[in-house]
Design a protein around this motif. Structure first.
Motif, PDB file in Angstrom:
ATOM      1  N   VAL A 117      43.873  32.457  37.764  1.00 21.09           N
ATOM      2  CA  VAL A 117      43.260  33.261  36.703  1.00 21.09           C
ATOM      3  C   VAL A 117      42.645  32.332  35.653  1.00 21.09           C
ATOM      4  O   VAL A 117      42.976  31.141  35.606  1.00 21.09           O
ATOM      5  CB  VAL A 117      44.304  34.184  36.020  1.00 21.09           C
ATOM      6  N   PRO A 118      41.767  32.851  34.797  1.00 18.02           N
ATOM      7  CA  PRO A 118      41.254  32.015  33.701  1.00 18.02           C
ATOM      8  C   PRO A 118      42.409  31.562  32.810  1.00 18.02           C
ATOM      9  O   PRO A 118      43.414  32.268  32.661  1.00 18.02           O
ATOM     10  CB  PRO A 118      40.316  32.955  32.950  1.00 18.02           C
ATOM     11  N   THR A 119      42.273  30.388  32.224  1.00 17.13           N
ATOM     12  CA  THR A 119      43.325  29.856  31.367  1.00 17.13           C
ATOM     13  C   THR A 119      43.677  30.857  30.269  1.00 17.13           C
ATOM     14  O   THR A 119      42.802  31.415  29.604  1.00 17.13           O
ATOM     15  CB  THR A 119      42.866  28.529  30.732  1.00 17.13           C
ATOM     16  N   GLY A 120      44.970  31.086  30.122  1.00 16.08           N
ATOM     17  CA  GLY A 120      45.449  32.085  29.168  1.00 16.08           C
ATOM     18  C   GLY A 120      45.666  33.445  29.798  1.00 16.08           C
ATOM     19  O   GLY A 120      46.244  34.341  29.159  1.00 16.08           O
ATOM     20  N   ASN A 121      45.182  33.616  31.040  1.00 17.12           N
ATOM     21  CA  ASN A 121      45.322  34.882  31.764  1.00 17.12           C
ATOM     22  C   ASN A 121      44.982  36.072  30.849  1.00 17.12           C
ATOM     23  O   ASN A 121      45.828  36.923  30.577  1.00 17.12           O
ATOM     24  CB  ASN A 121      46.742  35.030  32.304  1.00 17.12           C
ATOM     25  N   PRO A 122      43.727  36.139  30.362  1.00 17.06           N
ATOM     26  CA  PRO A 122      43.357  37.132  29.350  1.00 17.06           C
ATOM     27  C   PRO A 122      43.589  38.578  29.757  1.00 17.06           C
ATOM     28  O   PRO A 122      43.824  39.428  28.884  1.00 17.06           O
ATOM     29  CB  PRO A 122      41.872  36.850  29.107  1.00 17.06           C
ATOM     30  N   LYS A 123      43.533  38.877  31.050  1.00 16.51           N
ATOM     31  CA  LYS A 123      43.727  40.261  31.476  1.00 16.51           C
ATOM     32  C   LYS A 123      45.141  40.518  31.992  1.00 16.51           C
ATOM     33  O   LYS A 123      45.430  41.590  32.519  1.00 16.51           O
ATOM     34  CB  LYS A 123      42.683  40.648  32.517  1.00 16.51           C
ATOM     35  N   LYS A 124      46.028  39.530  31.814  1.00 15.46           N
ATOM     36  CA  LYS A 124      47.453  39.686  32.138  1.00 15.46           C
ATOM     37  C   LYS A 124      47.660  40.177  33.575  1.00 15.46           C
ATOM     38  O   LYS A 124      48.356  41.159  33.832  1.00 15.46           O
ATOM     39  CB  LYS A 124      48.131  40.647  31.154  1.00 15.46           C
ATOM     40  N   LEU A 125      47.088  39.442  34.497  1.00 14.20           N
ATOM     41  CA  LEU A 125      47.189  39.796  35.914  1.00 14.20           C
ATOM     42  C   LEU A 125      48.278  38.947  36.572  1.00 14.20           C
ATOM     43  O   LEU A 125      48.118  37.747  36.752  1.00 14.20           O
ATOM     44  CB  LEU A 125      45.838  39.584  36.610  1.00 14.20           C
ATOM     45  N   HIS A 126      49.372  39.607  36.929  1.00  7.73           N
ATOM     46  CA  HIS A 126      50.539  38.900  37.462  1.00  7.73           C
ATOM     47  C   HIS A 126      50.943  39.387  38.854  1.00  7.73           C
ATOM     48  O   HIS A 126      52.033  39.054  39.319  1.00  7.73           O
ATOM     49  CB  HIS A 126      51.719  39.055  36.508  1.00  7.73           C
ATOM     50  N   GLY A 127      50.097  40.156  39.504  1.00  5.04           N
ATOM     51  CA  GLY A 127      50.427  40.632  40.833  1.00  5.04           C
ATOM     52  C   GLY A 127      49.433  41.676  41.309  1.00  5.04           C
ATOM     53  O   GLY A 127      48.557  42.128  40.554  1.00  5.04           O
ATOM     54  N   TYR A 128      49.561  42.066  42.554  1.00  5.93           N
ATOM     55  CA  TYR A 128      48.638  43.032  43.135  1.00  5.93           C
ATOM     56  C   TYR A 128      48.720  44.391  42.443  1.00  5.93           C
ATOM     57  O   TYR A 128      47.737  45.131  42.404  1.00  5.93           O
ATOM     58  CB  TYR A 128      48.911  43.168  44.635  1.00  5.93           C
ATOM     59  N   ASP A 129      49.874  44.720  41.877  1.00  8.66           N
ATOM     60  CA  ASP A 129      49.993  45.988  41.161  1.00  8.66           C
ATOM     61  C   ASP A 129      49.097  46.003  39.926  1.00  8.66           C
ATOM     62  O   ASP A 129      48.546  47.053  39.555  1.00  8.66           O
ATOM     63  CB  ASP A 129      51.458  46.251  40.775  1.00  8.66           C
ATOM     64  N   ASP A 130      48.915  44.851  39.278  1.00 13.21           N
ATOM     65  CA  ASP A 130      48.029  44.780  38.112  1.00 13.21           C
ATOM     66  C   ASP A 130      46.569  44.962  38.510  1.00 13.21           C
ATOM     67  O   ASP A 130      45.778  45.544  37.754  1.00 13.21           O
ATOM     68  CB  ASP A 130      48.205  43.445  37.393  1.00 13.21           C
ATOM     69  N   ILE A 131      46.197  44.472  39.668  1.00 14.16           N
ATOM     70  CA  ILE A 131      44.831  44.677  40.154  1.00 14.16           C
ATOM     71  C   ILE A 131      44.605  46.172  40.425  1.00 14.16           C
ATOM     72  O   ILE A 131      43.571  46.734  40.057  1.00 14.16           O
ATOM     73  CB  ILE A 131      44.576  43.868  41.447  1.00 14.16           C
ATOM     74  N   LYS A 132      45.572  46.795  41.046  1.00  9.87           N
ATOM     75  CA  LYS A 132      45.450  48.211  41.388  1.00  9.87           C
ATOM     76  C   LYS A 132      45.379  49.091  40.144  1.00  9.87           C
ATOM     77  O   LYS A 132      44.657  50.096  40.123  1.00  9.87           O
ATOM     78  CB  LYS A 132      46.649  48.624  42.254  1.00  9.87           C
ATOM     79  N   ALA A 133      46.075  48.698  39.082  1.00  6.15           N
ATOM     80  CA  ALA A 133      46.196  49.561  37.898  1.00  6.15           C
ATOM     81  C   ALA A 133      45.081  49.360  36.877  1.00  6.15           C
ATOM     82  O   ALA A 133      44.960  50.157  35.940  1.00  6.15           O
ATOM     83  CB  ALA A 133      47.546  49.323  37.230  1.00  6.15           C
ATOM     84  N   ASN A 134      44.266  48.316  37.034  1.00  2.00           N
ATOM     85  CA  ASN A 134      43.271  47.995  36.015  1.00  2.00           C
ATOM     86  C   ASN A 134      41.862  47.894  36.604  1.00  2.00           C
ATOM     87  O   ASN A 134      41.687  47.742  37.814  1.00  2.00           O
ATOM     88  CB  ASN A 134      43.625  46.670  35.330  1.00  2.00           C
ATOM     89  N   SER A 135      40.877  47.998  35.728  1.00  2.00           N
ATOM     90  CA  SER A 135      39.478  47.892  36.141  1.00  2.00           C
ATOM     91  C   SER A 135      39.100  46.406  36.186  1.00  2.00           C
ATOM     92  O   SER A 135      38.521  45.867  35.233  1.00  2.00           O
ATOM     93  CB  SER A 135      38.575  48.639  35.165  1.00  2.00           C
ATOM     94  N   VAL A 136      39.446  45.742  37.280  1.00  2.00           N
ATOM     95  CA  VAL A 136      39.227  44.307  37.434  1.00  2.00           C
ATOM     96  C   VAL A 136      38.737  44.006  38.849  1.00  2.00           C
ATOM     97  O   VAL A 136      38.773  44.867  39.731  1.00  2.00           O
ATOM     98  CB  VAL A 136      40.525  43.505  37.164  1.00  2.00           C
ATOM     99  N   LYS A 137      38.290  42.770  39.052  1.00  2.00           N
ATOM    100  CA  LYS A 137      37.820  42.317  40.354  1.00  2.00           C
ATOM    101  C   LYS A 137      38.733  41.210  40.871  1.00  2.00           C
ATOM    102  O   LYS A 137      39.085  40.287  40.137  1.00  2.00           O
ATOM    103  CB  LYS A 137      36.387  41.769  40.249  1.00  2.00           C
ATOM    104  N   LEU A 138      39.087  41.292  42.150  1.00  2.00           N
ATOM    105  CA  LEU A 138      39.930  40.288  42.791  1.00  2.00           C
ATOM    106  C   LEU A 138      39.121  39.551  43.839  1.00  2.00           C
ATOM    107  O   LEU A 138      38.536  40.158  44.740  1.00  2.00           O
ATOM    108  CB  LEU A 138      41.142  40.948  43.457  1.00  2.00           C
ATOM    109  N   GLY A 139      39.077  38.225  43.742  1.00  2.00           N
ATOM    110  CA  GLY A 139      38.381  37.420  44.736  1.00  2.00           C
ATOM    111  C   GLY A 139      39.289  37.098  45.909  1.00  2.00           C
ATOM    112  O   GLY A 139      40.447  36.717  45.722  1.00  2.00           O
ATOM    113  N   VAL A 140      38.769  37.273  47.118  1.00  2.00           N
ATOM    114  CA  VAL A 140      39.521  36.946  48.333  1.00  2.00           C
ATOM    115  C   VAL A 140      38.612  36.130  49.246  1.00  2.00           C
ATOM    116  O   VAL A 140      37.398  36.309  49.255  1.00  2.00           O
ATOM    117  CB  VAL A 140      40.020  38.208  49.069  1.00  2.00           C
ATOM    118  N   MET A 141      39.189  35.218  50.024  1.00  2.00           N
ATOM    119  CA  MET A 141      38.407  34.370  50.906  1.00  2.00           C
ATOM    120  C   MET A 141      38.127  35.096  52.215  1.00  2.00           C
ATOM    121  O   MET A 141      39.017  35.728  52.799  1.00  2.00           O
ATOM    122  CB  MET A 141      39.136  33.060  51.173  1.00  2.00           C
TER     123      MET A 141
END
Length: 273
Positions: A117-141
């Motif tokens: 995550v960006p330094t400081g983790n501004p969107k407080k993303l600590h797991g897949y549940d946080d991605i599911k619950a928020n309007s954010v984008k997750l990068g995958v290879m």
């Protein structure tokens, strides 16, 4: 002696790759540029957990002449099947889906997941549940298991951004095109050490899908026809993994006793569905 007996009873086409190795010919390995599993270092040398182990085992099988093909992760299995290289040395997770396409050695490590995550983790993303619950984008290879993990966890396609490799993922993260980058905790930690603008998300909520804790087991990949090669390679690998020589080899890449695969086998992992 065992290998020689096997060769007598296997079709000639199946024995070709192992015979070439035993005759000292050059062996080509496929590697994705993914730290710390297999990658190009600052000097342009291919290194990492998987290539370094492969060199040891191939030497035991009769050759020190190894060439490397660097390719995108998603192109490893097609490249192997097409004959671009003789084996995959990229720390590839052993999954039933992949087992239907290629053979695997027994695993060399076991590891969990993590986010960069960006330094400081501004969107407080600590797991897949946080991605599911928020309007954010997750990068995958592309071609990696994290895409499947995200989908199985119930994360919508509109939240996933597929990237060709992790350097592209870090660039996307720093540019704000993704809010977190998914991968193994080892890879994410290594990437975080190289750039002060990103960091490993800590703490990280362990990934659980359908009540099962997700842990990846990585090994080497072989063509289906190269049964004698995979068998001989696996025989040498089994006696090497967990030795002091093995641990000394992998510790610079962040692996160690804590990542040993225990009693897990490729056979069991291929039937894990």
């Amino acid at each position: 002696m065992t290998v020689c007996v096997l060769l007598l009873f296997m079709p000639a086409a199946w024995a070709d790759t192992l015979q070439r190795i035993q005759q000292g010919e050059t062996v080509t390995i496929g590697v994705a540029n993914e730290i710390p599993y297999g990658y190009l270092d600052e000097k342009g040398t291919v290194t990492g957990e998987a290539p370094e182990i492969a060199k040891v085992i191939l030497q035991q099988l009769g050759t020190e002449s190894v060439e490397v093909v660097i390719t995108e992760f998603g192109a490893l299995i097609p490249g192997l099947k097409a004959g671009r290289f003789d084996l995959i040395a990229a720390g590839m997770y052993i999954t039933p889906k992949r087992c239907r396409q290629i053979q695997f050695s027994n695993p060399t490590y076991a590891i969990g997941e993590g986010f960069l995550v960006p330094t400081g983790n501004p969107k407080k993303l600590h797991g897949y549940d946080d991605i599911k619950a928020n309007s954010v984008k997750l990068g995958v290879m592309a071609g990696a298991v994290e895409y499947g993990y995200a989908r199985d966890f119930g994360i919508g396609l509109q939240k996933l951004v597929t990237l060709p490799d992790y350097p592209s993922g870090v660039a996307a993260l720093k540019a704000g095109r993704v809010d977190a980058l998914a991968g193994t905790s080892l890879t994410m930690a290594q990437l975080a050490q190289k750039d002060t603008r990103v960091e490993l998300a800590q703490p990280f909520t362990p990934l659980v899908i359908d009540g099962q804790s997700v842990k990846g087991f990585g090994g080497f990949g072989f063509r289906k026809k190269d049964h004698t090669l995979s068998q001989a390679f696996n025989q040498q690998l089994t006696t090497y993994i967990g030795t002091e020589a093995h641990l000394a080899l992998i510790e610079p890449f962040g692996f160690g006793r804590h990542t040993l695969p225990g009693t897990a086998t490729a056979e069991a992992l291929c039937k894990a569905d």
